[in-house]
Write a protein that holds these residues in place. Structure first.
Motif, PDB file in Angstrom:
ATOM      1  N   TYR A 305      58.488 -47.265  59.731  1.00 48.98           N
ATOM      2  CA  TYR A 305      58.266 -47.801  58.385  1.00 48.98           C
ATOM      3  C   TYR A 305      58.498 -49.310  58.350  1.00 48.98           C
ATOM      4  O   TYR A 305      57.854 -50.020  57.577  1.00 48.98           O
ATOM      5  CB  TYR A 305      59.158 -47.080  57.379  1.00 48.98           C
ATOM      6  CG  TYR A 305      58.865 -45.603  57.319  1.00 48.98           C
ATOM      7  CD1 TYR A 305      57.655 -45.142  56.831  1.00 48.98           C
ATOM      8  CD2 TYR A 305      59.788 -44.677  57.797  1.00 48.98           C
ATOM      9  CE1 TYR A 305      57.368 -43.785  56.798  1.00 48.98           C
ATOM     10  CE2 TYR A 305      59.511 -43.319  57.771  1.00 48.98           C
ATOM     11  CZ  TYR A 305      58.295 -42.877  57.275  1.00 48.98           C
ATOM     12  OH  TYR A 305      58.007 -41.533  57.256  1.00 48.98           O
ATOM     13  N   LEU A 309      55.644 -51.917  57.162  1.00 51.72           N
ATOM     14  CA  LEU A 309      55.847 -52.988  56.193  1.00 51.72           C
ATOM     15  C   LEU A 309      55.481 -54.347  56.794  1.00 51.72           C
ATOM     16  O   LEU A 309      54.915 -55.203  56.098  1.00 51.72           O
ATOM     17  CB  LEU A 309      57.295 -52.995  55.708  1.00 51.72           C
ATOM     18  CG  LEU A 309      57.630 -54.010  54.607  1.00 51.72           C
ATOM     19  CD1 LEU A 309      56.727 -53.811  53.395  1.00 51.72           C
ATOM     20  CD2 LEU A 309      59.096 -53.916  54.204  1.00 51.72           C
ATOM     21  N   VAL A 347      53.714 -49.901  48.454  1.00 56.44           N
ATOM     22  CA  VAL A 347      54.932 -50.681  48.239  1.00 56.44           C
ATOM     23  C   VAL A 347      55.202 -50.800  46.745  1.00 56.44           C
ATOM     24  O   VAL A 347      54.299 -51.112  45.964  1.00 56.44           O
ATOM     25  CB  VAL A 347      54.799 -52.088  48.862  1.00 56.44           C
ATOM     26  CG1 VAL A 347      55.940 -52.994  48.403  1.00 56.44           C
ATOM     27  CG2 VAL A 347      54.791 -51.992  50.378  1.00 56.44           C
ATOM     28  N   VAL A 365      59.143 -48.814  50.214  1.00 57.25           N
ATOM     29  CA  VAL A 365      57.939 -48.183  50.749  1.00 57.25           C
ATOM     30  C   VAL A 365      57.954 -46.717  50.343  1.00 57.25           C
ATOM     31  O   VAL A 365      58.930 -45.999  50.600  1.00 57.25           O
ATOM     32  CB  VAL A 365      57.868 -48.322  52.281  1.00 57.25           C
ATOM     33  CG1 VAL A 365      56.674 -47.548  52.832  1.00 57.25           C
ATOM     34  CG2 VAL A 365      57.777 -49.791  52.673  1.00 57.25           C
TER      35      VAL A 365
END
Length: 376
Positions: A305, A309, A347, A365
């Protein structure tokens, strides 16, 4: 003698019924295309080229059955020319843009053999041999296309783009193939045309049946469309409610951090972020960024993750989006972006201001699959 005549009558009636059916189906396709457009719900999923060919086959059969050699020849040649054109056009540079010529190559082969059989029945001394040669090929195309509906690996052999069309066209191909060896005999018969009244009843019966079937499909499609629209509206309302909850969660987190004199301490950050990740499984990552979108604090379930991002932050338009979030002083939900496994995430960003005049984006997220699964 009586047995031979009965067989002749049978094949004549079958060919006549098929000709009328093809004309009805082709007429419905063209009428629906020009009156309702290509996206009309319930329309047989054939391009108008398919409707044109169906009508030409029908006319060719009818003129042959009624022993009109000049007209039958003209329509047979016209049909062959159109088949050749439809086969060649897609290969040209402008061909892919012509929707009406997008017809299955197998269907074009079968239709071409039908026209050849009709022409041979009129002009070749032993024209029945052409029909006898063509019949197994047309039969195979129809049967394989029909079976493709139940066997996905055979989907490429389907003569149409959706199941409804395949289930209509494939049986017609099978029945047409059965008549091809007998077109020569039907055309060269010595007995006159059968009862005109019976033929008229046959025409009206098939036409009414086809139009009724199509009208019922249109109504059924409209009902499905209305039900789908209702479900979409309900899902949209549930989705909006769910994301409002998520936005409120991150906003409350930002409001608590605004009471601090700077970024939260490592211990406080760990407590807050861990509790959010524990209590809300759809949240995969929480981070605090500076105005340059660099990480100040970050807590993630896995490194994947964090990588996701990083990719999101590197997209064009991301910086402007964060600037808008900060300027608006309101929580925002970003556009979805898939991870490397194809799972969509987004997001949630809320501007936090731990130092007056220096807002920092707080981001989370969210796994969209998890959110939507919870709504169903």
């Amino acid at each position: 003698m009586a047995s031979s005549r009965n067989r002749e009558i049978f094949w004549f009636c079958l060919a006549l019924a098929l000709a009328i059916s093809l004309a009805s189906v082709g007429g419905v396709i063209l009428w629906d295309f020009f009156m309702g457009g290509a996206e009309t719900p319930g329309r047989i999923s054939l391009h108008p080229g398919g409707g044109i060919l169906a009508i030409i086959i029908s006319t060719s059969f009818l003129t042959l059955l009624f022993q009109l050699p000049r007209l039958a020849t003209a329509f047979g040649i016209l049909g062959l020319v159109i088949v050749i054109i439809f086969s060649v056009l897609p290969a040209l540079h402008f061909g892919p843009g012509l929707r009406f010529v997008k017809i299955s190559p197998l269907l074009l082969v079968a239709i071409g053999l039908v026209f050849l059989s009709a022409l041979a029945a009129i002009h070749v001394p032993k024209g029945w041999k052409v029909g006898l040669f063509s019949a197994p090929i047309v039969l195979a195309v129809g049967l394989i296309s029909l079976l493709s509906h139940w066997h996905p690996p055979m989907a490429a052999a389907g003569v149409s783009s959706i199941a409804e069309s395949t289930l209509v066209i494939s049986p017609l191909l099978v029945l047409v193939s059965l008549t091809l060896p007998f077109l020569y005999r039907i055309y060269h018969r010595e007995i006159p045309v059968y009862s005109k009244g019976l033929i008229l009843v046959c025409i009206l019966g098939i036409l009414i049946t086809t139009v009724t079937w199509h009208t019922m499909r249109l109504q059924y499609s409209e009902n499905l469309k209305e039900r789908a629209q209702t479900q979409v509206s309900q899902l949209a309302a549930a989705t909006a409610s769910a994301f409002h909850v998520k936005l409120a969660l991150i906003r409350r987190l930002a409001e608590r951090w605004e009471t601090l004199d700077g970024a939260p301490s490592e211990k406080f950050w760990q407590q807050e972020a861990s509790s959010y990740l524990r209590d809300f499984p759809e949240i995969r990552l929480i981070a605090l960024l500076d105005r340059n979108l660099n990480f100040i604090r970050v807590e993630s379930r896995t490194l994947d993750y964090r990588t996701w991002l990083d990719t999101f932050l590197g997209q064009n338009g991301t910086r402007k989006w964060f600037e808008h979030v900060v300027e608006s002083k309101a929580p925002h939900l970003s556009w979805p972006m898939p991870d490397r496994k194809g799972r969509a995430h987004a997001v949630i960003s809320v501007p936090g201001t731990p130092v007056p005049g220096n807002p920092w984006p707080i981001v989370a997220v969210v796994d969209l699959h998890h959110v939507y699964r919870g709504l169903t």
